[in-house]
Motif scaffolding. Structure first.
Motif, PDB file in Angstrom:
ATOM      1  N   GLY A 351      38.116  41.806  31.204  1.00  0.00           N
ATOM      2  CA  GLY A 351      37.513  40.798  32.100  1.00  0.00           C
ATOM      3  C   GLY A 351      37.899  39.409  31.628  1.00  0.00           C
ATOM      4  O   GLY A 351      38.749  39.261  30.733  1.00  0.00           O
ATOM      5  N   CYS A 352      37.244  38.408  32.214  1.00  0.00           N
ATOM      6  CA  CYS A 352      37.531  37.025  31.831  1.00  0.00           C
ATOM      7  C   CYS A 352      37.314  36.859  30.325  1.00  0.00           C
ATOM      8  O   CYS A 352      36.309  37.320  29.782  1.00  0.00           O
ATOM      9  CB  CYS A 352      36.627  36.078  32.608  1.00  0.00           C
ATOM     10  SG  CYS A 352      36.816  34.348  32.138  1.00  0.00           S
ATOM     11  N   THR A 353      38.281  36.205  29.661  1.00  0.00           N
ATOM     12  CA  THR A 353      38.216  36.084  28.200  1.00  0.00           C
ATOM     13  C   THR A 353      37.493  34.822  27.749  1.00  0.00           C
ATOM     14  O   THR A 353      37.352  34.592  26.553  1.00  0.00           O
ATOM     15  CB  THR A 353      39.635  36.055  27.596  1.00  0.00           C
ATOM     16  OG1 THR A 353      40.352  34.977  28.198  1.00  0.00           O
ATOM     17  CG2 THR A 353      40.350  37.369  27.830  1.00  0.00           C
ATOM     18  N   TYR A 354      37.056  33.983  28.705  1.00  0.00           N
ATOM     19  CA  TYR A 354      36.379  32.743  28.326  1.00  0.00           C
ATOM     20  C   TYR A 354      35.051  33.095  27.667  1.00  0.00           C
ATOM     21  O   TYR A 354      34.338  33.975  28.159  1.00  0.00           O
ATOM     22  CB  TYR A 354      36.147  31.874  29.562  1.00  0.00           C
ATOM     23  CG  TYR A 354      35.892  30.421  29.254  1.00  0.00           C
ATOM     24  CD1 TYR A 354      36.958  29.543  29.106  1.00  0.00           C
ATOM     25  CD2 TYR A 354      34.604  29.941  29.108  1.00  0.00           C
ATOM     26  CE1 TYR A 354      36.735  28.207  28.827  1.00  0.00           C
ATOM     27  CE2 TYR A 354      34.378  28.604  28.822  1.00  0.00           C
ATOM     28  CZ  TYR A 354      35.452  27.735  28.691  1.00  0.00           C
ATOM     29  OH  TYR A 354      35.234  26.415  28.423  1.00  0.00           O
ATOM     30  N   PRO A 355      34.718  32.447  26.555  1.00  0.00           N
ATOM     31  CA  PRO A 355      33.499  32.810  25.834  1.00  0.00           C
ATOM     32  C   PRO A 355      32.276  32.829  26.742  1.00  0.00           C
ATOM     33  O   PRO A 355      32.022  31.860  27.456  1.00  0.00           O
ATOM     34  CB  PRO A 355      33.375  31.717  24.773  1.00  0.00           C
ATOM     35  CG  PRO A 355      34.763  31.235  24.566  1.00  0.00           C
ATOM     36  CD  PRO A 355      35.455  31.370  25.886  1.00  0.00           C
ATOM     37  N   GLY A 356      31.557  33.932  26.753  1.00  0.00           N
ATOM     38  CA  GLY A 356      30.312  34.023  27.497  1.00  0.00           C
ATOM     39  C   GLY A 356      30.458  34.464  28.935  1.00  0.00           C
ATOM     40  O   GLY A 356      29.464  34.646  29.627  1.00  0.00           O
ATOM     41  N   CYS A 357      31.690  34.638  29.429  1.00  0.00           N
ATOM     42  CA  CYS A 357      31.885  35.011  30.831  1.00  0.00           C
ATOM     43  C   CYS A 357      32.014  36.528  30.959  1.00  0.00           C
ATOM     44  O   CYS A 357      32.587  37.172  30.094  1.00  0.00           O
ATOM     45  CB  CYS A 357      33.127  34.343  31.403  1.00  0.00           C
ATOM     46  SG  CYS A 357      33.343  34.650  33.177  1.00  0.00           S
ATOM     47  N   SER A 358      31.462  37.063  32.044  1.00  0.00           N
ATOM     48  CA  SER A 358      31.492  38.521  32.191  1.00  0.00           C
ATOM     49  C   SER A 358      32.149  38.940  33.504  1.00  0.00           C
ATOM     50  O   SER A 358      31.873  40.002  34.035  1.00  0.00           O
ATOM     51  CB  SER A 358      30.066  39.065  32.125  1.00  0.00           C
ATOM     52  OG  SER A 358      29.297  38.452  33.140  1.00  0.00           O
ATOM     53  N   LEU A 386      41.522  35.368  32.996  1.00  0.00           N
ATOM     54  CA  LEU A 386      40.531  34.305  33.207  1.00  0.00           C
ATOM     55  C   LEU A 386      40.058  34.379  34.655  1.00  0.00           C
ATOM     56  O   LEU A 386      40.869  34.597  35.557  1.00  0.00           O
ATOM     57  CB  LEU A 386      41.169  32.927  32.976  1.00  0.00           C
ATOM     58  CG  LEU A 386      41.409  32.500  31.532  1.00  0.00           C
ATOM     59  CD1 LEU A 386      42.228  31.209  31.512  1.00  0.00           C
ATOM     60  CD2 LEU A 386      40.090  32.290  30.794  1.00  0.00           C
ATOM     61  N   CYS A 387      38.750  34.207  34.866  1.00  0.00           N
ATOM     62  CA  CYS A 387      38.264  34.136  36.244  1.00  0.00           C
ATOM     63  C   CYS A 387      38.705  32.788  36.815  1.00  0.00           C
ATOM     64  O   CYS A 387      39.092  31.888  36.085  1.00  0.00           O
ATOM     65  CB  CYS A 387      36.743  34.287  36.289  1.00  0.00           C
ATOM     66  SG  CYS A 387      35.860  32.885  35.585  1.00  0.00           S
ATOM     67  N   GLU A 388      38.608  32.684  38.123  1.00  0.00           N
ATOM     68  CA  GLU A 388      39.072  31.482  38.825  1.00  0.00           C
ATOM     69  C   GLU A 388      38.475  30.200  38.220  1.00  0.00           C
ATOM     70  O   GLU A 388      39.169  29.231  37.950  1.00  0.00           O
ATOM     71  CB  GLU A 388      38.658  31.621  40.297  1.00  0.00           C
ATOM     72  CG  GLU A 388      39.041  30.459  41.179  1.00  0.00           C
ATOM     73  CD  GLU A 388      40.444  30.619  41.749  1.00  0.00           C
ATOM     74  OE1 GLU A 388      40.879  31.769  41.910  1.00  0.00           O
ATOM     75  OE2 GLU A 388      41.088  29.592  42.003  1.00  0.00           O
ATOM     76  N   ARG A 389      37.148  30.242  37.997  1.00  0.00           N
ATOM     77  CA  ARG A 389      36.466  29.035  37.524  1.00  0.00           C
ATOM     78  C   ARG A 389      36.936  28.642  36.132  1.00  0.00           C
ATOM     79  O   ARG A 389      37.233  27.489  35.852  1.00  0.00           O
ATOM     80  CB  ARG A 389      34.960  29.292  37.500  1.00  0.00           C
ATOM     81  CG  ARG A 389      34.131  28.062  37.305  1.00  0.00           C
ATOM     82  CD  ARG A 389      32.699  28.328  37.720  1.00  0.00           C
ATOM     83  NE  ARG A 389      31.925  28.870  36.627  1.00  0.00           N
ATOM     84  CZ  ARG A 389      31.367  28.128  35.675  1.00  0.00           C
ATOM     85  NH1 ARG A 389      31.533  26.820  35.682  1.00  0.00           N
ATOM     86  NH2 ARG A 389      30.671  28.667  34.716  1.00  0.00           N
ATOM     87  N   HIS A 390      37.025  29.639  35.234  1.00  0.00           N
ATOM     88  CA  HIS A 390      37.448  29.321  33.877  1.00  0.00           C
ATOM     89  C   HIS A 390      38.942  29.034  33.789  1.00  0.00           C
ATOM     90  O   HIS A 390      39.386  28.299  32.916  1.00  0.00           O
ATOM     91  CB  HIS A 390      37.007  30.445  32.926  1.00  0.00           C
ATOM     92  CG  HIS A 390      35.525  30.440  32.715  1.00  0.00           C
ATOM     93  ND1 HIS A 390      34.723  31.530  32.931  1.00  0.00           N
ATOM     94  CD2 HIS A 390      34.703  29.424  32.348  1.00  0.00           C
ATOM     95  CE1 HIS A 390      33.461  31.198  32.694  1.00  0.00           C
ATOM     96  NE2 HIS A 390      33.427  29.924  32.348  1.00  0.00           N
ATOM     97  N   HIS A 391      39.703  29.608  34.718  1.00  0.00           N
ATOM     98  CA  HIS A 391      41.127  29.284  34.769  1.00  0.00           C
ATOM     99  C   HIS A 391      41.301  27.790  35.054  1.00  0.00           C
ATOM    100  O   HIS A 391      42.107  27.105  34.434  1.00  0.00           O
ATOM    101  CB  HIS A 391      41.803  30.136  35.844  1.00  0.00           C
ATOM    102  CG  HIS A 391      43.291  30.224  35.679  1.00  0.00           C
ATOM    103  ND1 HIS A 391      44.097  30.895  36.549  1.00  0.00           N
ATOM    104  CD2 HIS A 391      44.119  29.721  34.731  1.00  0.00           C
ATOM    105  CE1 HIS A 391      45.353  30.793  36.151  1.00  0.00           C
ATOM    106  NE2 HIS A 391      45.391  30.078  35.052  1.00  0.00           N
TER     107      HIS A 391
HETATM  108 ZN   LIG Z   1      35.231  33.352  33.416  1.00  0.00          ZN
END
Ligand SMILES: [Zn+2]
Ligand SMILES: [Zn+2]
Length: 434
Positions: A351-358, A386-391
């Motif tokens: 999933g998204c690798t940004y810390p805290g994102c699921s 990365l999800c769209e937002r964290h990307h």
């Molecule tokens: Zn994310």
């Protein structure tokens, strides 16, 4: 032609021009048909030019009246606009404000090219008012010395395409002549207005939506809709749907496809974008030098950092322009992660690798840790989901990450310090032999 006349002589000729139009309707039948130069079309152009000259003359008179302070004289002190309406009754139906705005602009030396174009009859007063307003809006955010080029560009667009063209050229002018990062700033700000309303239903089964997008969203949507919304004749029978209808159908079709794809890795490339870019500028990343995205001729100008992000995970067809604007390289190899690589990436990152994102993997983009624009390879060691937002955040804040080996397998570790990506690039540059 009529130089150095006295004002009395001018008045005489103006009166004569007006008289020449009296009763001319009854002579119209004499005009030859079939687009002859002395036919109806030519007559229309001639009368239109006369009208434009009159508009320009109204501006000149207004400017002179303002100079003398004549507009505020008399018992009833008038605003300039009221003065114009009082003495040019045709402007009571609209346009007095524009006459005044252009007259005020005539008084500023910086607007001399606008004044020249209006007096020459090539720039209608209505368009000139938009040019002046746009130039005023752009002036504070322009790089030094860019002002004359921008004004010339606005005038040219207004002459060719009217007020609308003048407004549409803003991103391109900002990209070329704006202060560093200005286009990016403006387009990032536009993201705040992105919205899709709830459906408004009228009870007959029709639901209306209101959609507001930023330049990136528009570019992506248009690139996806383009091929789907083309007329599709069936067995020689033409497609009678209106353009709006086809676009609406295409949007629903897009959603259907996305839903049908479920959690599977798409084998088709994502939205196909055609990017026209000044390679140096894109690689440098700060200055927004005309990056046009879009499959059709009505491209959208995108800020460079946005293009870097879109280029991470969309099928981008780059057209690289040289310094003179010539095409030097059609399509530096398109470098997307293959479906097989993407499946392994899904397993590795989960999933998204940004810390805290699921966010789950099928809603994530495959980001290039060293951006594609910086010659980052499409290897798993250079990839992170990365999800769209964290990307968006990762590209905006220019964040770096590493793939580190751990007991449970490889994982991605982010450095959330703003600009850590630039530090990474600097370290890489220092390591490379010059
Ligand atoms: Zn994310
Ligand atoms: Zn990316």
């Amino acid at each position: 032609m009529s130089q150095n006349l006295t004002l009395a002589q001018h008045r005489e000729r103006i009166a004569a021009a007006r008289e020449s139009l009296a009763g001319f309707d009854s002579a119209l039948w004499q005009a030859p048909s079939g687009g002859a130069p002395d036919g109806l079309a030519g007559l229309m152009s001639e009368v239109d030019a006369l009208g434009a000259a009159c508009e320009a003359a109204k501006v000149s008179i207004t400017a002179e009246a303002m100079d003398r302070g004549e507009t505020g004289d008399g018992a009833a002190a008038l605003t300039v606009t009221q003065w114009v309406r009082a003495h040019a009754p045709s402007t009571r139906a609209g346009g007095a404000g524009q006459v005044v705005a252009v007259a005020v602009a005539f008084g500023k030396p910086v607007n001399a090219p606008v004044a020249d174009a209006v007096r020459a009859g090539v720039l209608p007063v209505r368009s000139a008012a938009v040019v002046v307003a746009e130039a005023d809006r752009l002036r504070p955010v322009l790089a030094q010395g860019a002002q004359p080029h921008v004004l010339a560009g606005l005038i040219e667009m207004a002459v060719q395409h009217g007020p609308r063209g003048c407004r549409m050229v803003r991103p391109a002018l900002l990209a070329r002549y704006g202060r560093d990062g200005r286009l990016q700033l403006e387009q990032d700000a536009a993201a705040r207005f992105v919205a899709l309303s709830q459906p408004v239903e009228d009870g007959t089964g029709v639901a209306e939506y209101r959609l507001t997008l930023d330049p990136e969203g528009k570019a992506v949507l248009e690139a996806a809709l383009g091929p789907l919304s083309a007329p599709s004749p069936v067995r020689g029978e033409c497609d009678l749907r209106s353009s709006d209808r086809r676009r609406g159908d295409a949007l629903v079709q897009l959603v259907r496809r996305a839903v049908a794809a479920g959690g599977a890795v798409g084998t088709n490339p994502k939205a196909q974008l055609v990017v026209t870019m000044d390679w140096e500028a894109l690689a440098a990343g700060v200055r927004g030098a005309g990056t046009t995205v879009g499959g059709s001729d009505t491209g959208t100008v995108l800020a460079p950092e946005t293009v870097r992000r879109v280029a991470c995970d969309a099928a981008v067809i780059p057209t690289v322009l040289g310094s003179a604007g010539e095409i030097v390289d059609q399509g530096r190899a398109v470098r997307l992660f293959t479906p097989a690589q993407t499946r392994r990436l899904w397993l590795r990152d989960g999933g998204c690798t940004y810390p805290g994102c699921s966010m789950p993997p099928h809603w994530a983009d495959a980001h290039h840790l060293v951006h594609w624009a910086d010659f980052g390879p499409s290897d798993l060691s250079n990839a992170a989901l990365l999800c769209e937002r964290h990307h968006t955040i990762v590209h905006q804040r220019r964040l770096a990450a590493h793939v580190v080996a751990g007991p449970g397998g490889d994982r991605v570790e982010w450095d959330l310090t703003r600009g850590s990506y630039d530090q990474l690039l600097a370290r890489r540059a220092a390591q490379e032999p010059a």
